[in-house]
Design a protein around this motif. Structure first.
Motif, mmCIF file in Angstrom:
data_model
loop_
_atom_site.group_PDB
_atom_site.id
_atom_site.type_symbol
_atom_site.label_atom_id
_atom_site.label_comp_id
_atom_site.label_asym_id
_atom_site.label_seq_id
_atom_site.Cartn_x
_atom_site.Cartn_y
_atom_site.Cartn_z
ATOM 1 N N ARG A 54 0.815 -0.846 -0.198
ATOM 2 C CA ARG A 54 0.174 -0.015 0.146
ATOM 3 C C ARG A 54 1.292 0.784 -0.557
ATOM 4 O O ARG A 54 1.087 2.338 0.795
ATOM 5 C CB ARG A 54 -0.960 0.272 1.742
ATOM 6 C CG ARG A 54 -2.088 -1.060 1.071
ATOM 7 C CD ARG A 54 -2.859 -0.944 1.959
ATOM 8 N NE ARG A 54 -3.375 -2.293 2.188
ATOM 9 C CZ ARG A 54 -3.238 -3.445 2.634
ATOM 10 N NH1 ARG A 54 -2.341 -3.336 3.912
ATOM 11 N NH2 ARG A 54 -4.467 -4.697 2.693
ATOM 12 N N ASP B 111 0.367 7.313 7.434
ATOM 13 C CA ASP B 111 -0.170 6.040 7.845
ATOM 14 C C ASP B 111 -0.711 5.284 6.241
ATOM 15 O O ASP B 111 -1.297 4.448 6.362
ATOM 16 C CB ASP B 111 -1.125 6.502 8.579
ATOM 17 C CG ASP B 111 -1.298 5.891 10.477
ATOM 18 O OD1 ASP B 111 -0.269 5.571 10.227
ATOM 19 O OD2 ASP B 111 -1.721 5.734 10.949
ATOM 20 N N THR B 112 -1.029 6.590 5.499
ATOM 21 C CA THR B 112 -1.870 5.931 4.397
ATOM 22 C C THR B 112 -0.601 5.377 3.019
ATOM 23 O O THR B 112 -0.325 4.982 3.329
ATOM 24 C CB THR B 112 -2.872 6.609 3.918
ATOM 25 O OG1 THR B 112 -2.650 8.080 3.834
ATOM 26 C CG2 THR B 112 -4.135 7.322 4.889
ATOM 27 N N ASN B 117 2.129 1.221 9.621
ATOM 28 C CA ASN B 117 1.083 1.239 10.622
ATOM 29 C C ASN B 117 1.839 2.269 11.675
ATOM 30 O O ASN B 117 3.481 1.699 12.456
ATOM 31 C CB ASN B 117 0.977 0.349 10.778
ATOM 32 C CG ASN B 117 0.001 -0.316 9.718
ATOM 33 O OD1 ASN B 117 -0.864 0.617 9.663
ATOM 34 N ND2 ASN B 117 -0.319 -1.132 9.766
ATOM 35 N N GLN B 234 3.000 -1.402 7.122
ATOM 36 C CA GLN B 234 1.447 -1.766 6.803
ATOM 37 C C GLN B 234 1.821 -3.181 6.650
ATOM 38 O O GLN B 234 2.457 -4.288 5.470
ATOM 39 C CB GLN B 234 0.910 -1.241 5.908
ATOM 40 C CG GLN B 234 -0.158 -0.232 6.294
ATOM 41 C CD GLN B 234 -0.714 0.249 5.257
ATOM 42 O OE1 GLN B 234 -1.268 0.125 4.647
ATOM 43 N NE2 GLN B 234 -0.922 1.579 5.539
ATOM 44 N N ASP B 237 -1.045 -7.661 10.450
ATOM 45 C CA ASP B 237 -0.734 -7.492 11.342
ATOM 46 C C ASP B 237 -0.985 -7.739 13.431
ATOM 47 O O ASP B 237 -0.559 -7.092 13.513
ATOM 48 C CB ASP B 237 -2.575 -7.402 11.906
ATOM 49 C CG ASP B 237 -3.482 -6.382 10.367
ATOM 50 O OD1 ASP B 237 -3.522 -5.536 10.054
ATOM 51 O OD2 ASP B 237 -4.668 -7.430 10.383
ATOM 52 N N TYR B 240 2.426 -5.331 13.874
ATOM 53 C CA TYR B 240 2.057 -4.157 14.816
ATOM 54 C C TYR B 240 1.314 -4.275 16.065
ATOM 55 O O TYR B 240 1.468 -3.947 16.863
ATOM 56 C CB TYR B 240 0.789 -3.671 13.744
ATOM 57 C CG TYR B 240 0.288 -2.800 13.793
ATOM 58 C CD1 TYR B 240 0.527 -1.546 14.396
ATOM 59 C CD2 TYR B 240 -1.454 -2.876 13.312
ATOM 60 C CE1 TYR B 240 -0.339 -0.615 14.409
ATOM 61 C CE2 TYR B 240 -2.202 -1.835 13.708
ATOM 62 C CZ TYR B 240 -1.744 -0.370 14.331
ATOM 63 O OH TYR B 240 -2.309 0.613 14.772
#
Lengths: 395, 343
Positions: A54, B111-112, B117, B234, B237, B240
């Motif tokens: 992303r 963040d994007t 993250n 990112q 998970d 993270y």
């Protein structure tokens, strides 16, 4: 007729596999295909992985608002400008420092190179020491030497050293009066251009006359009179349309006038002095490369040492000098990316900031590589033209 | 040239990473190599800087150790990669580091668009200015800085806030931009700039490294919010969560009064909540569900202490910086540090 046909058939009579022409074409096609597929795979993988992680990609970010300021900018730029414009500012800054550096390095290099061949012991030794010192120090250290060693020990703005003509120098740089052109100033520019054009014309005529009659004409002094005198006349005629914006002291620093920042100066001086050491050696090699018989022959014709150098040795030396000189110019341009260490906003520094602010690592690096490649190819192209002019013309 | 090299490295890794490689999780990769590769600042007192023995000290460095303690039960299984502001995101994106703990401001863009993250805010900071009071005696507000030369690090939110602040207040300034903290410090110290701007915590740290720290004052204005925290890539998970809950565990430990000194004692004698957090409940799965051992909080606190101890040791009363807790106090004491329950 029949025999001709037989002859034409002959090369393909054997198997295709044994035909060297077919074989070589086949191998080249396979190699090219493999290369294309490999690049395709790399690019595809990169795009896939970027999307999976992303991370934004593509060049659309160039149209975004930059948001950061740049201290040295030759074109209008503010934090509201786009990333694309910021990179353009960096490109222009790189071009400015590279061009200024090339000119200065060439002048110093030629003087030192000729100096190493001087009959004067002191000049010869000083030039040797210069070359050995500068070419054996990494360019980054030379930049630091100028930035932290020389320019930062200058006094602070309040204690600026005053120079003639309303100029100042302090640790923030050099300050000169800036010329403010009034009404009718275009006349001066016109006169200046006219002076250059007329000088060129005079030089041409004088050369033709010398070729035809052997009589000489003082071209140099005529040109000086034309190039300096005509604008001066225009200046008086148009009613003195020139005033100066002088640097003045304010709270933090001098304001107004024209400022040359220490970042630019350190980089420019360091690149010039560093590259000049290499150019000096190239020039020395070029002059040494001209056979001694040429000098002796010129001496036998009654020429003095000045004209021998100017008319006989240097034109021949140039043929040896120009190709390696091109490499030095390319090196200087590429070394200008060391600007980042002292905060001069060149292309590498600004593209790096853009890289960080947008987080897009690949695109700014691609832009940087394309720009340095473009600048280098442009320099090479110009030097090739010069080289072609200088090359031995065979009649 | 270093970031060009990193850019090429990024391009190369992105290009050559086969799809199969993406299946391996960061936790597995970290366990396989036996240490965490942690990106820190090249040298910022109180956050991450090497001491005279070459040991990395500071809040950010200790956070790396806390994560290592959670994963391996041993806070020393960390290797530090010092990064400039410009290199940090590429280093994380390209997989060169597993964790970025380098006084990095949490923003929506990072963040994007950057594919990161942020796992929390280990330090609530704000951007300020420092000037040399001896050379500029009249300056006691940032609003008096019109026309000043300002030293700043490139590629930071600081650089953007600086532009916004001067524009909003209709002031002129002259940015002198450096890639590395050390270079910016040296230039400011030599008088190249009138003012130095970065996060206020950083200003206090940098002031200590100047030739005459007493001459410099930090101006009162705070011109931005700078929530600094650790970040990971990112798309993983589990990793993270480990980083995020390591941060929460540090806060929870402070809230419950669990310290480096009393953690072993509390394992047996603590109340039910303390026992649960320390993984002493029968058949607890809190740790293993996270992907670490059940006594992970014990390991964290043993290795670096709780958040309060980390703070005091590195930037607070126990350090030369002497920064007050302020916003970084626990929510129970009027600060912003708040951890969701560990249960």
């Amino acid at each position: 007729m029949a025999s001709q046909e037989v002859l034409r058939e002959e090369p393909t009579r054997g198997s295709l596999i044994n035909d060297p022409r077919v074989r070589s074409i086949f191998i080249q096609v396979v190699a090219a295909l493999a290369l294309i597929l490999f690049i395709w795979w790399i690019v595809g993988n990169t795009i896939d992985n970027l999307q999976r992680l992303r991370i934004a990609s593509g060049f659309a970010f160039l149209k975004g608002r930059a948001g950061f300021d740049i201290a040295d900018s030759a074109i209008a730029y503010s934090s509201d400008s786009t990333y694309g414009r910021a990179i353009l500012v960096g490109l222009i800054n790189t071009a400015i420092v590279a061009l200024a550096g090339i000119v200065t390095a060439t002048i110093i290099g030629f003087m030192v190179g000729i100096g190493r061949l001087s009959n004067n012991w002191l000049i010869r030794k000083i030039c040797t020491v210069y070359v050995e010192v500068f070419r054996n120090i990494p360019p980054l250290l030379v930049i630091f030497f100028w930035y932290f060693g020389v320019l930062s020990v200058l006094p602070l703005p309040r204690d600026s050293i005053e120079l003639p003509f309303g100029s100042y120098v302090n640790s923030r740089g050099f300050y000169f009066p800036r010329a403010v052109w009034g009404e009718g100033a275009w006349l001066i520019l016109l006169a200046f251009l006219l002076g250059i054009a007329m000088s060129w014309f005079v030089a041409r005529k004088a050369r033709q006359r010398q070729m035809a009659t052997g009589q000489q004409f003082p071209v140099f002094w005529t040109s000086v009179a034309l190039i300096v005198g005509l604008p001066l006349l225009a200046y008086v005629a148009s009613g003195f349309p020139l005033s100066f914006d002088l640097p003045k002291k304010s709270t933090f620093n001098l304001t107004g006038g024209f400022q040359v920042k220490p970042e630019f100066l350190s980089l420019y001086l360091a690149l010039s002095f560093y590259t000049a050491a290499f150019i000096a050696e190239i020039v020395r090699a070029g002059v040494r490369g001209v056979s001694r018989g040429q000098t002796e022959a010129a001496g036998a014709l009654g020429l003095r040492s000045g004209p021998i150098l100017r008319l006989v040795v240097v034109p021949q030396a140039m043929r040896i000098v120009i190709p390696p000189l091109t490499s030095q110019y390319l090196n200087l341009t590429k070394n200008s990316s060391l600007a980042i260490a002292i905060g001069y906003p060149d292309l590498t520094a600004i593209a790096g900031t853009v890289l960080n602010q947008t987080g897009q690592a690949i695109e700014p690096v691609l832009i940087m590589m394309a720009v340095y490649l473009g600048l280098s190819l442009l320099t090479s192209a110009i030097m090739n033209v010069v080289n072609a002019k200088m090359a031995l013309v065979e009649r | 040239m270093k970031h060009i090299a990193i850019g090429i490295l990024a391009a190369a890794t992105m290009g050559l990473m086969a799809s199969a490689a993406s299946a391996a999780s960061t936790l597995e990769a970290v366990k396989a190599k036996g240490f965490i590769q942690c990106g820190v600042n090249t040298g910022l007192s109180g956050f991450s800087s090497p001491d005279d023995k070459g040991e990395w000290k500071g809040l950010d460095a200790d956070f790396c150790r806390a994560v290592a303690a959670a994963v391996f039960g041993d806070g020393t299984k960390v290797k530090f990669t010092p990064l400039s502001a410009k290199e940090r995101f590429t280093a994380l994106q390209s997989g060169e580091i597993d964790l970025l703990s380098r006084n990095t401001t949490w923003t929506i863009n990072r963040d994007t668009a950057l594919g990161l993250n942020f796992a929390g805010v280990t330090y609530y900071d704000g951007q300020g200015f420092m000037v040399n009071a001896k050379k500029l005696p009249g300056v006691n507000s940032a609003l008096q800085l019109s026309g000043a030369a300002v030293c700043v690090q490139s590629g930071t939110t600081t650089e953007l806030n600086l532009a916004d602040y001067f524009k909003a207040n209709k002031m002129e300034y002259n940015p002198v931009v450096f890639e590395k903290v050390e270079e910016a410090n040296a230039a400011y110290d030599s008088g190249r700039c009138d003012a130095y701007t970065t996060d206020q915590s950083g200003l206090y740290g940098i002031r200590l490294t100047l030739s005459a720290p007493g001459d410099h004052v930090v101006l009162p204005e705070i011109i931005s919010k700078e929530p600094l925290g650790p970040a990971v890539r990112q798309g993983d998970d589990q990793w993270y969560h480990i980083v995020k809950w390591t941060y929460f565990a540090l806060l929870q430990a402070e809230e419950l009064g669990i310290t480096q000194a009393n953690v072993d004692e509390l394992k047996a004698s603590g109340g039910p909540e303390v026992k649960r957090v320390l993984g002493q409940e029968a058949d607890t799965k809190l740790g293993t569900d996270l992907g670490v051992s059940n006594d992970w909080v014990v390991n964290i606190v043993k290795s670096v202490g709780n958040y309060g101890e980390m703070f005091e040791r590195n930037v607070g009363a126990g350090s030369p910086l002497k920064i007050a807790r302020g916003l970084n106090g626990l929510w129970t004491k009027g600060g912003l540090q708040y951890a969701p329950p560990i249960r």
